[in-house]
Scaffold this motif. Structure first.
Motif, short mmCIF file in Angstrom:
data_model
loop_
_atom_site.label_atom_id
_atom_site.label_comp_id
_atom_site.label_asym_id
_atom_site.label_seq_id
_atom_site.Cartn_x
_atom_site.Cartn_y
_atom_site.Cartn_z
N UNK A 119 0.82 -1.21 0.00
CA UNK A 119 0.00 0.00 0.00
C UNK A 119 0.85 1.26 0.00
N UNK A 120 2.00 1.21 0.62
CA UNK A 120 2.95 2.32 0.64
C UNK A 120 4.36 1.75 0.57
N UNK A 121 5.27 2.54 0.07
CA UNK A 121 6.67 2.12 0.03
C UNK A 121 7.54 3.14 0.75
N UNK A 122 8.48 2.65 1.54
CA UNK A 122 9.38 3.53 2.28
C UNK A 122 10.69 2.82 2.55
N UNK A 123 11.64 3.56 3.08
CA UNK A 123 12.99 3.02 3.24
C UNK A 123 13.41 2.67 4.64
N UNK A 168 5.47 8.47 8.27
CA UNK A 168 6.68 7.66 8.41
C UNK A 168 7.17 7.17 7.05
N UNK A 169 8.47 7.01 6.93
CA UNK A 169 9.09 6.50 5.70
C UNK A 169 9.16 4.98 5.75
N UNK A 170 7.99 4.34 5.72
CA UNK A 170 7.94 2.88 5.83
C UNK A 170 7.09 2.29 4.71
N UNK A 186 13.81 -4.64 -0.21
CA UNK A 186 13.68 -3.36 -0.90
C UNK A 186 13.62 -2.17 0.05
N UNK A 187 13.42 -2.43 1.35
CA UNK A 187 13.29 -1.35 2.31
C UNK A 187 14.43 -1.40 3.33
N UNK A 188 14.16 -1.95 4.50
CA UNK A 188 15.16 -2.08 5.57
C UNK A 188 14.75 -3.27 6.43
N UNK A 189 15.70 -3.90 7.13
CA UNK A 189 15.39 -5.13 7.88
C UNK A 189 14.73 -4.87 9.23
N UNK A 190 13.77 -3.95 9.24
CA UNK A 190 12.97 -3.65 10.43
C UNK A 190 11.53 -4.02 10.11
N UNK A 191 10.97 -4.99 10.84
CA UNK A 191 9.63 -5.48 10.55
C UNK A 191 8.73 -5.26 11.76
N UNK A 192 7.57 -4.64 11.53
CA UNK A 192 6.55 -4.51 12.57
C UNK A 192 5.33 -5.29 12.10
N UNK A 197 11.72 1.97 15.35
CA UNK A 197 12.59 2.44 14.28
C UNK A 197 13.75 3.29 14.83
N UNK A 198 13.47 4.11 15.82
CA UNK A 198 14.53 4.92 16.41
C UNK A 198 15.55 4.06 17.13
N UNK A 199 15.10 3.01 17.80
CA UNK A 199 16.05 2.08 18.45
C UNK A 199 16.97 1.43 17.42
N UNK A 200 16.39 1.12 16.25
CA UNK A 200 17.20 0.52 15.21
C UNK A 200 18.26 1.46 14.69
N UNK A 201 17.89 2.72 14.53
CA UNK A 201 18.87 3.72 14.07
C UNK A 201 19.96 3.91 15.11
N UNK A 202 19.60 3.93 16.38
CA UNK A 202 20.57 4.16 17.44
C UNK A 202 21.57 3.02 17.57
#
Length: 309
Positions: free
Chosen positions: A183-187, A208-210, A232-238, A302-307
């Protein structure tokens, strides 16, 4: 001038579809356990050998469905989710699974739609329980327009299918797919919305960029679709599901077995039983499934992943 759109409850779409199908399919049978039985009074009078109400005998209901299937019929079985999956689970395991026969189980009540009736009418563990037996297709529609095609497909087949209906719906029907719809694409990561939680997920992630994936069919799980979205995005899955939190965690692990990833599972809480009544919206907030709570959880993840990079 505003046009008022009249929408039907999923339950009524189910009733109308089954009644029409009974008139065109001589091998279709319906078994109920009092719940919704009055909707089928006319059909029962017309097809007494194929429309059966067993009363509050849910174990017998599943056993009868197994017998009908062995006799060449396609049984549709209907009641509240806890009386359909949890109470007669041994019969599901033996009369359907062990005998390797098919049936279509159609449940209402979802995890906690009917709050005033209390815990007896709640079934947040239904999909997790069915995961313990092989061979089930599980549909979790999020819009009433998804119900009829999913039900007709189930009736036309011969497998074991669970159709999980809810009073909670999102505003627009999504074209049906056997797997995930993008439905949406983000990084920044991938957020998966299952059925009725879609509206809250879309609201929560609006800035959000998700990537947002939607599914109305959760078993079989679309391993390839999730993997493609993550790559295609990032290895963060919710994973946001309208039943027990973590129900599909093992499916995510299988899909991404060789891809390093992070997972946050959101759904009905496992850490305590909710004994309060209130409304379904109150329970959404308590379980963190309202838009504001989802936004906070996803943002923090997502912020925890960036940190940690």
């Amino acid at each position: 001038m505003t046009t008022q759109v009249t929408r039907k409850l999923m339950r009524l779409v189910f009733v109308e579809t089954v009644v029409e199908s009974l008139s065109t399919n001589s091998k279709l049978a319906l078994v109920t356990a009092d719940i919704s039985s009055p909707f089928f009074n006319e059909a029962r009078a017309r097809y007494p050998e194929r429309v059966v109400n067993v009363g509050i005998r849910e174990q017998a209901m599943i056993g009868i469905a197994g017998g009908l299937s062995l006799a060449g019929y396609r049984p549709v079985v209907h009641t509240y989710a806890p009386f359909l999956v949890e109470r007669p689970f041994e019969q599901i395991k033996i009369s359907l699974g062990h005998q390797d026969v098919g049936a279509v189980l159609v449940g209402i009540g979802s995890s906690y739609d009917d709050i005033p009736r209390g815990r007896t009418h709640q079934a947040p563990g239904d999909v997790a329980l069915l995961d313990t037996v092989p061979g089930w297709t599980v549909h979790v529609p999020g819009h009433e327009d998804e119900v009829e095609p999913l039900l007709r497909k189930a009736i036309a087949g011969d497998g074991r299918v669970y159709l999980r209906l809810s009073d909670k719906v999102h505003s627009e029907a999504i074209p049906l797919s056997d797997g995930f719809t993008v439905l949406r694409q983000g990084g920044a990561g991938v957020v998966v919305a299952v059925g009725p939680v879609l509206a809250a997920v879309l609201a929560a992630t609006s800035t959000m960029d998700v990537t947002v994936l939607y599914a109305s069919t959760v078993r079989p799980f679309d391993h390839a679709g999730l993997r493609s979205a993550v790559v295609a995005s990032a290895p963060n899955v919710v994973m946001v599901e309208p039943y027990l939190r973590g129900t599909s965690a093992h499916e995510v692990a299988e899909a991404l077995g060789d891809v390093p990833h992070r997972l946050r599972s959101l759904g009905v809480r496992r850490d305590q039983e909710v004994r309060a009544y209130g409304s379904a919206a109150d329970h959404d907030r308590l379980h963190g499934l309202d838009a504001a709570s989802l936004a906070e959880s996803i943002t923090g993840f997502l912020e925890d992943g960036e940190a940690s990079r």
